[in-house]
Design a protein around this motif. Structure first.
Motif, mmCIF file in Angstrom:
data_model
loop_
_atom_site.group_PDB
_atom_site.id
_atom_site.type_symbol
_atom_site.label_atom_id
_atom_site.label_comp_id
_atom_site.label_asym_id
_atom_site.label_seq_id
_atom_site.Cartn_x
_atom_site.Cartn_y
_atom_site.Cartn_z
ATOM 1 N N LEU A 1 39.979 14.572 16.377
ATOM 2 C CA LEU A 1 39.270 14.176 15.165
ATOM 3 C C LEU A 1 39.411 15.230 14.066
ATOM 4 C CD1 LEU A 1 35.902 12.578 16.359
ATOM 5 C CD2 LEU A 1 37.629 11.514 14.910
ATOM 6 N N GLN B 1 41.355 14.730 10.478
ATOM 7 C CA GLN B 1 40.667 14.960 9.202
ATOM 8 C C GLN B 1 41.413 15.979 8.357
ATOM 9 O OE1 GLN B 1 36.309 15.617 9.184
ATOM 10 N NE2 GLN B 1 36.716 17.433 7.969
ATOM 11 N N ASP C 1 35.761 6.752 5.282
ATOM 12 C CA ASP C 1 36.934 7.447 5.806
ATOM 13 C C ASP C 1 36.529 8.789 6.391
ATOM 14 O OD1 ASP C 1 40.152 6.990 5.449
ATOM 15 O OD2 ASP C 1 39.666 9.123 5.577
ATOM 16 N N LEU C 2 37.278 9.215 7.402
ATOM 17 C CA LEU C 2 37.036 10.486 8.070
ATOM 18 C C LEU C 2 37.321 11.677 7.171
ATOM 19 C CD1 LEU C 2 36.469 11.938 10.846
ATOM 20 C CD2 LEU C 2 38.934 11.769 11.259
ATOM 21 N N SER C 3 38.247 11.509 6.226
ATOM 22 C CA SER C 3 38.743 12.612 5.407
ATOM 23 C C SER C 3 37.971 12.754 4.089
ATOM 24 C CB SER C 3 40.229 12.396 5.099
ATOM 25 O OG SER C 3 40.661 13.181 4.029
ATOM 26 N N SER D 1 33.056 8.503 10.474
ATOM 27 C CA SER D 1 34.037 8.285 11.544
ATOM 28 C C SER D 1 33.770 6.976 12.252
ATOM 29 C CB SER D 1 33.979 9.432 12.558
ATOM 30 O OG SER D 1 34.796 9.148 13.674
ATOM 31 N N THR E 1 34.391 6.421 15.189
ATOM 32 C CA THR E 1 33.955 6.732 16.548
ATOM 33 C C THR E 1 32.449 6.942 16.636
ATOM 34 O OG1 THR E 1 34.318 9.104 16.220
ATOM 35 C CG2 THR E 1 36.169 7.814 17.078
ATOM 36 N N SER F 1 44.198 2.382 10.537
ATOM 37 C CA SER F 1 43.348 3.530 10.876
ATOM 38 C C SER F 1 43.089 3.601 12.373
ATOM 39 C CB SER F 1 42.023 3.472 10.107
ATOM 40 O OG SER F 1 41.411 2.204 10.225
#
Length: 217
Positions: free
Chosen positions: A7, A11, A79-81, A101, A103, A120
């Motif tokens: 993860l 990122q 988004d994770l980023s 995330s 997750t 994704s």
């Protein structure tokens, strides 16, 4: 490969390439007629069911979120980023974007009329995909629509360089549609249709799955 490491690596990688990636995809949808048609089917289905919030999970720089908004949906992006979210907010200041995330999706239960995850899911290891789909199911209202776009195949690879030649460390997992369909059904989704896209050699390279959270699940 521990969950924390992949993860964090994903990122960091997308933070690094966010601006270059946004430049690459900003107008790409105009040339992808089959994918535009898939989005139109998704949007029409959500509106026909009465509309409501739609989450674009793994939204990147927000170009798909904006397209859904243009088609009349109450769309927002996750988004994770943080780098990608910064670009999305800059390019589409009238829309909502947040860091998160898939997750550990912190959206209210049964709050969504639709959920989209385009390219994704490809970064999620096999062992974590069922957990992701549980988050998707929980966030969607019964009967809510889900659309997935992913690379097809049977292999995973480590991507070490990406958009603009920047260093990356992100795994890309290619999967067969029937494998993803099985996970969805096990999680409480009814898979209604699939669209297979070929590369120039005639081989299936991408798949779009259309699914719906089952009523009473």
């Amino acid at each position: 490969m521990s969950p924390d490491n992949w993860l964090a690596d994903t990122q960091t990688s997308y933070d690094t390439v966010a601006v270059n990636y946004a430049d690459l995809v900003r107008n790409a949808l105009s040339e992808l007629q089959y994918l535009r048609s898939a989005l139109a089917l998704f949007a029409d289905g959500v509106l026909a069911a009465g509309g409501g919030p739609v989450a674009d999970i793994g939204c990147g720089p927000g170009h798909i979120t904006a397209h859904l908004h243009e088609r009349g949906l109450d769309a927002f992006g996750v988004d994770l980023s943080p780098g990608m979210i910064a670009v999305a907010r800059h390019d589409h200041p009238h829309l909502r974007f947040e860091v998160g995330s898939m997750t550990n999706l912190s959206l209210p239960a049964s709050s969504l009329a639709g959920l989209l995850a385009w390219q994704s899911l490809i970064h999620i290891p096999d062992e974590d995909v069922p957990t992701v789909f549980e988050h998707f199911r929980r966030s969607l209202r019964p009967g809510g629509l889900l659309q997935l776009l992913f690379h097809t195949g049977d292999r995973s690879r480590l991507m070490t360089e990406g958009y603009g030649g920047h260093p990356m460390k992100v795994y890309v997992h290619r999967r067969q549609p029937d494998k993803v369909t099985g996970w969805l059904r096990d999680t409480g989704f009814a898979v209604e249709a699939q669209l297979l896209l070929n590369n120039p050699d005639g081989e299936v390279s991408q798949a779009v799955l259309f699914a719906r959270r089952e009523l009473g699940v």
